[in-house]
Scaffold this active site. Structure first.
Site, PDB file in Angstrom:
ATOM      1  N   GLY A  26       0.827  -1.202   0.000  1.00  0.00           N
ATOM      2  CA  GLY A  26       0.000   0.000   0.000  1.00  0.00           C
ATOM      3  C   GLY A  26       0.863   1.253   0.000  1.00  0.00           C
ATOM      4  O   GLY A  26       1.929   1.297  -0.626  1.00  0.00           O
ATOM      5  N   SER A  27       0.408   2.242   0.738  1.00  0.00           N
ATOM      6  CA  SER A  27       1.050   3.556   0.670  1.00  0.00           C
ATOM      7  C   SER A  27       2.480   3.560   1.187  1.00  0.00           C
ATOM      8  O   SER A  27       3.245   4.477   0.878  1.00  0.00           O
ATOM      9  CB  SER A  27       0.231   4.562   1.468  1.00  0.00           C
ATOM     10  OG  SER A  27      -1.070   4.629   0.929  1.00  0.00           O
ATOM     11  N   THR A  28       2.853   2.552   2.012  1.00  0.00           N
ATOM     12  CA  THR A  28       4.236   2.561   2.490  1.00  0.00           C
ATOM     13  C   THR A  28       5.208   2.402   1.327  1.00  0.00           C
ATOM     14  O   THR A  28       6.358   2.800   1.423  1.00  0.00           O
ATOM     15  CB  THR A  28       4.494   1.428   3.507  1.00  0.00           C
ATOM     16  OG1 THR A  28       4.150   0.179   2.907  1.00  0.00           O
ATOM     17  CG2 THR A  28       3.680   1.631   4.772  1.00  0.00           C
TER      18      THR A  28
ATOM     19  N   LYS B 111       5.128   4.078  -1.217  1.00  0.00           N
ATOM     20  CA  LYS B 111       5.373   5.411  -1.786  1.00  0.00           C
ATOM     21  C   LYS B 111       6.763   5.919  -1.431  1.00  0.00           C
ATOM     22  O   LYS B 111       7.317   6.778  -2.112  1.00  0.00           O
ATOM     23  CB  LYS B 111       4.300   6.398  -1.325  1.00  0.00           C
ATOM     24  CG  LYS B 111       2.951   6.098  -2.009  1.00  0.00           C
ATOM     25  CD  LYS B 111       1.800   6.857  -1.384  1.00  0.00           C
ATOM     26  CE  LYS B 111       0.477   6.422  -2.026  1.00  0.00           C
ATOM     27  NZ  LYS B 111      -0.683   6.844  -1.223  1.00  0.00           N
TER      28      LYS B 111
END
Lengths: 456, 492
Positions: free
Chosen positions: B215-217, B219
């Site tokens: 997920g966003s980690t 990024k």
């Protein structure tokens, strides 16, 4: 021994009467060897304790004293009544018996619920007592010749009695009375050997020379051959009924060997082997119990491939292999994995694992020496009965060792039998002491009358 | 008759010779094959004849041996079994060994050649040496904090020391007690069946053997690629990215959880975790450079061993632009183990370099002599040091002003990144909550710990599943524990 003996007597014969030509008594040698045998057994006993618990077992002194006293009493009986007896027979018996007790004690440590060594010690004591009684009371082996038919009657009774009792582990060879179990077939061995020896000694010439000739084989008359073949057939038949394969094989071998020695006819061996082969094939095909044994022998690892784990024979082979050349050391093997019959039929696997090929060879050589001394007494004796008796008794030991040792090492199909002196089994120990007692008696006679020549 | 007696004697000699030859065959010629037969239990018996060496955490043994006086004599025992199960694994007489018990079995069981002072004599004497001990890099305080933090939830924590790669915590919940499997009796069989049947798979080591969509980690990786590739030169300059963002070549429109993402700068996009910005950045960087950066962090590495193997974290390289956009925000085929995400945080904290993580500090003989010590580990360059410095600041901002506020530690510099990963058919599964972070104590020259936390909590309210809410406090507890115990170096 022959060469040394001949040398002594050749020198002695020149200037001494025949009586002085007797072989030396060598009772001191016997005593020294007995001390050695007892010490070896006690060391083995201590070794087991040290390996398993790091301490000398508390019963070591008692065990040593007990074995020592038994050996000493037996030695005194020999000294008193059979001073010319072969000095190796008794020490070999004591050493094998002592080693057997050590091995059984060692296996007892793995099966705390089932201790066999104390019972075996009681039976060994009984065996030595019987030995002493025989040595003291039986002044001349030729006396037995007179009781040949009593012997055979007793042997047949002993063989048939177990049929009345329930089977144990598939074999109907046990008599259980008041907590004690006896294997009467064991005693029958000695009695049958006496009968075979007496009958063949009395009828050798008739067996060898009379009768019809079939092809190249000179058959004796039915009147002479009939009774002995009948006895033999009955005993083997009974044993097959009782499923005591080892003993039936033993009787068969004993009969063929004695027949050959008595008549000198090679034809008998051929006939014997032919009959044995026919019998083996027939029984192997028809009897499921025997068939299973043969299958196990041919494919010892079949159960492993079938995913059922190692069978008894496979476990036995693993134990021998684990021993290798020098063995794991007493008390450090895992032959208890064999499970059922570790202390009886498979005791040799423990010896093979913990003493290695070296120790196993030594044990085989002890048996070989025992057999050799029996044969030597037979060679020295002058009377045909004594000769046949000595050969018969020695052959019992030889065949028994071969059948059971060959069975547990995968040389031949496995047949349940007790390793003489080594295995757990009261009847067996007592019988083997009786065999050694009779060998002592015949060897005493043989060496007493020895005059430097071997009889024709 | 004499002649025939001699013949019979010769026959007996023949029998004896047959016995001796056959015994030699069995005991010497065939012995090796019999010894090696799988049905022969002797090697197994020898193996359990002596107590097994121990596994040490923070100077204390977390394992032991119990004398059962049975055939297989010694059984393994575990102090705090469930806590350390993802590190030790189990050593069972029935079911074999796993994890450290497996990879270090030679040392623990005493068969490692390095343990034997006189190999030739040893072979002759057929013995085996006493088992050696395995000293781990685990910080017991961090391990406990992580385990307590996860509590009854399903999830995992991995913590590493960025400067060395030492693994400070490896936790997976729900856990199990490896001691239940030690023996070979009915109890062990029952436990084995129960643990294997359990829907939550307690024997799964989620920290290293399970991959999740990050997920966003993820990024952090995309930002590093964008900065390294100079697609973004100024973290405060607006990016040309629409909100919502239509995935290239499709009509699928990507949206954000928070507002203010249109043309947001990298700093703002990072703080607000803007999907649109990072999806477009990934497409702008291109698949080749995205993949190269991901590989630099450790993705797509099949060979990682710590010393037991770690599941491969993946970044798909055969993707179209729409798939690349999703991959760049940690969705589609992008998957990572918690340990891999801890390595991502460690790379940022470590100035762009990431060291291969390891779990065994050294192995020692029973007498105390060192058998082997962890040498210097291979270093990967994940990004330029300047990129790392800028990312460090971005991650610090997340904790100070953004979604990771609950990871803040008084008196320490903490950087983090939250993540909420969609998964399942049409994203129908309960999302995974992620948090990756690092912390630098007040007096420290460099960050002391990097942590990744994942919580896959099926019981929680869907809205609650945000990395910041659920996972960040756990990460903080772990980081606090490491900072308090003197930078993780403490072994007592």
């Amino acid at each position: 021994m022959t060469k040394a003996g001949s040398g002594i007597t050749a020198a002695a014969a020149a200037d001494a009467p025949a009586a002085a030509a007797r072989l030396p008594r060598r009772r001191g040698v016997e005593l020294s060897l007995l001390v050695l045998a007892v010490l070896l057994s006690v060391f083995g006993y201590c070794d087991v304790g040290l390996a398993q618990h790091g301490t000398i077992p508390p019963g070591a002194a008692g065990y040593g004293a007990g074995l020592g006293v038994l050996a000493l009493l037996a030695h005194l009986a020999v000294r008193l009544r059979a001073p010319y007896a072969d000095p190796l027979l008794l020490p070999i018996g004591v050493l094998l018996n002592g080693l057997g007790l050590v091995l059984i004690y060692r296996l007892d440590l793995e099966t705390p619920g089932d201790r066999a060594a104390p019972t075996q010690l009681v039976w060994s004591t009984l065996g030595v007592a019987l030995f002493i009684v025989v040595v003291l009371l039986l002044r001349d082996h030729r006396l037995l010749q007179r009781y040949a038919y009593v012997c055979v009657a007793a042997a047949l009774v002993l063989l048939t009695v177990p049929i009345l009792f329930p089977a144990v582990n598939g074999a109907r060879i046990w008599v259980r009375i008041a907590g004690f179990s006896i294997q009467p077939g064991e005693f029958a061995k000695v009695l049958l050997a006496v009968f075979f020896a007496a009958y063949l000694a009395a009828n050798r010439s008739a067996l060898a020379y009379a009768g019809r000739r079939v092809w190249r084989l000179q058959l004796p008359t039915g009147r002479v051959l009939g009774p002995i073949v009948a006895v033999w057939l009955v005993s083997v038949g009974v044993l097959v009924l009782e499923r005591d394969l080892g003993t039936s094989l033993l009787f068969f071998g004993l009969f063929v060997v004695l027949l050959y020695v008595a008549t000198g006819r090679t034809g008998w061996i051929a006939v014997g082997l032919l009959l044995a082969a026919l019998g083996a094939v027939a029984v192997g095909r028809l009897e499921p119990h025997v068939h299973g044994r043969i299958e196990d022998w041919l494919h010892p690892f079949a159960t492993i491939e079938a995913g059922q784990g190692a069978g008894q024979l496979a476990q036995s082979l693993f134990a021998f292999a684990a021993g290798g050349m020098t063995g794991t050391g007493l008390g450090l093997g895992h032959s208890v994995l064999i499970g059922f019959a570790t202390k009886s039929d498979f005791i040799l696997a423990t010896a093979g694992e913990e003493l290695g090929f070296a120790g196993l060879s030594a044990i085989f050589l002890l048996y070989a020496l025992l057999v050799e001394r029996g044969y030597r007494a037979g060679l020295l004796l002058r009377d045909p009965f004594g000769r046949l008796l000595a050969v018969g008794l020695a052959s019992i030991v030889a065949l028994q060792v071969f059948v059971i040792a060959g069975g547990v090492t995968g040389l031949i199909p496995l047949t349940g039998m007790a390793m003489p002196f080594l295995a757990q089994g009261g009847s067996s120990v007592v019988t083997n002491w009786a065999i050694v007692a009779l060998l002592i008696r015949v060897s005493d006679c043989a060496r007493r009358q020895y005059d430097g020549r071997v009889a024709p | 008759m004499t002649r025939y007696i001699r013949h019979a004697a010769a026959f007996c000699v023949l029998l004896l010779a047959a016995l001796l030859v056959n015994a030699a065959r069995v005991q010497i010629v065939q012995a090796p094959s019999y010894d090696a037969n799988p049905a022969n239990r002797r090697p197994e018996i020898a193996r359990y004849q002596q107590p097994r060496g121990d596994i040490l955490v923070g100077g204390e043994t977390v394992t032991g041996s119990r004398d059962t006086s049975e055939h297989l004599r010694y059984e393994r025992t575990y102090a705090d079994g469930p806590l350390y199960a993802p590190v030790t694994g189990f050593a069972s007489q029935e079911y074999g060994t796993t994890l450290l018990e497996h990879t270090e079995d030679g040392v623990l069981s005493g068969t490692d050649p390095m343990l034997i002072p006189f190999p030739l004599w040893h072979d002759r004497a057929r013995g085996r040496g006493p088992g050696g001990d395995v000293v781990t890099t685990i910080d017991p305080a961090a391990q406990r904090a992580a385990y307590r933090g996860l509590g009854r939830r399903k999830g995992a924590v991995a913590a590493v020391e960025p400067s060395s790669g030492r693994i400070l915590a490896l936790v997976s919940t729900p856990s199990y007690d490896p001691g239940e499997l030690s023996g070979n009796g009915a109890a062990a069989t029952r436990s084995w069946a129960r643990l294997n049947r359990h829907p939550d798979r307690p024997m799964l080591n989620r920290a290293v053997r399970q991959t999740y969509p990050p997920g966003s980690t993820f990024k952090v990786v995309t930002a590093a690629a964008a900065l390294d590739a100079r697609v973004v030169r100024d973290v405060d300059a607006p990016t040309r990215s629409p909100d919502p963002y239509t995935l290239p070549g499709t009509r699928t429109r990507l949206t954000n959880a928070l507002r203010g993402c249109a043309d947001a700068s990298l700093r703002v996009a990072f703080e607000r975790s803007c999907n649109t910005v990072f999806a477009k950045l990934g497409v702008d960087v291109g698949v080749a450079r995205m993949a190269a950066t991901a590989r630099g962090f450790g993705f797509n590495d099949t060979d990682l061993r710590i010393p037991f193997s770690v599941a491969r974290s993946t970044f798909d390289t055969s993707v179209d632009r729409a798939q690349l956009a999703l991959s760049s925000i940690g969705q589609y085929n992008t998957r990572a183990t918690p340990l891999q995400m801890a390595m991502v945080a460690a790379a940022v904290a470590g100035g762009g370099q990431v060291r291969e993580p390891y779990l065994v500090e050294r192995t020692v003989r029973a007498g105390g002599g060192t058998v082997a010590a962890a040498g210097s580990r291979p270093v990967r360059r994940a990004m330029f040091p300047s990129t790392a410095a800028r990312l460090k600041q971005l991650m610090t901002d997340v904790v100070e002003n953004g979604t990771g506020a609950r990871a803040a530690i008084r008196g320490a510099r903490v950087g983090g990144k939250t993540g909420t990963a969609q998964h399942g058919v049409d994203n129908s599964g309960v999302p995974y909550a992620w948090f990756v972070s690092w912390a630098q104590g007040h007096g420290d020259l460099e960050p002391k710990v990097a942590v990744a936390v994942v919580v896959e909590d099926a019981a929680a309210d869907r809205a609650d599943i945000t990395g910041g809410g659920v996972a960040a406090p756990i990460a903080r507890a772990v980081m606090e524990a490491v900072l308090a115990s003197g930078g993780g170096r403490g072994e007592g």
